[in-house]
Design a protein around this motif. Structure first.
Motif, PDB file in Angstrom:
ATOM      1  N   THR A  40       0.823  -1.206   0.000  1.00 31.83           N
ATOM      2  CA  THR A  40       0.000   0.000   0.000  1.00 31.83           C
ATOM      3  C   THR A  40       0.859   1.258   0.000  1.00 31.83           C
ATOM      4  N   SER A  92       0.516   4.001  -2.886  1.00 31.31           N
ATOM      5  CA  SER A  92      -0.097   5.262  -2.463  1.00 31.31           C
ATOM      6  C   SER A  92       0.885   6.422  -2.394  1.00 31.31           C
ATOM      7  N   CYS A  97      -3.149  10.885 -10.370  1.00 30.49           N
ATOM      8  CA  CYS A  97      -4.092  11.331  -9.340  1.00 30.49           C
ATOM      9  C   CYS A  97      -5.131  10.264  -9.013  1.00 30.49           C
ATOM     10  N   VAL A  98      -5.566   9.517 -10.006  1.00 31.37           N
ATOM     11  CA  VAL A  98      -6.636   8.541  -9.822  1.00 31.37           C
ATOM     12  C   VAL A  98      -6.092   7.164  -9.431  1.00 31.37           C
ATOM     13  N   PRO A 120      -3.952   5.850  -7.168  1.00 34.00           N
ATOM     14  CA  PRO A 120      -4.002   5.325  -5.787  1.00 34.00           C
ATOM     15  C   PRO A 120      -5.396   4.914  -5.344  1.00 34.00           C
ATOM     16  N   TYR A 121      -6.407   5.657  -5.764  1.00 32.09           N
ATOM     17  CA  TYR A 121      -7.765   5.328  -5.357  1.00 32.09           C
ATOM     18  C   TYR A 121      -8.232   4.017  -5.966  1.00 32.09           C
ATOM     19  N   LEU A 122      -7.861   3.775  -7.209  1.00 31.15           N
ATOM     20  CA  LEU A 122      -8.258   2.531  -7.868  1.00 31.15           C
ATOM     21  C   LEU A 122      -7.558   1.326  -7.264  1.00 31.15           C
ATOM     22  N   LEU A 137      -5.815   1.086  -4.283  1.00 25.40           N
ATOM     23  CA  LEU A 137      -5.998   0.896  -2.835  1.00 25.40           C
ATOM     24  C   LEU A 137      -7.398   0.419  -2.477  1.00 25.40           C
ATOM     25  N   SER A 138      -8.385   0.726  -3.292  1.00 22.25           N
ATOM     26  CA  SER A 138      -9.724   0.189  -3.005  1.00 22.25           C
ATOM     27  C   SER A 138      -9.746  -1.313  -3.202  1.00 22.25           C
TER      28      SER A 138
END
Length: 59
Positions: free
Chosen positions: A6, A10, A48-49, A51-53, A55-56
């Motif tokens: 992670t 991240s 920008c996008v 980490p969200y993809l 890490l979810s």
């Protein structure tokens, strides 16, 4: 082991992608090269996008 994964996704990879994005954006705007500029903008949005993809899925 999940903590290391992670941290990489991240904090490390988005910074590297963002750095290359700024290099492409600056290079593309100074050389009037639309393909480099577009690649830089796309890479910045991806950084920008990203980490969200990832890490979810990991968390």
């Amino acid at each position: 082991m999940a903590l290391i994964g992670t941290t990489i996704f991240s904090h490390i990879l988005p910074v590297i992608c963002g750095l290359f994005a700024f290099i492409f954006i600056i290079s593309g705007s100074l050389e009037n090269n639309k393909s480099k500029l577009g690649m830089g903008i796309a890479l910045f949005v991806f950084a920008c996008v990203f980490p969200y993809l990832i890490l979810s899925v990991l968390v």
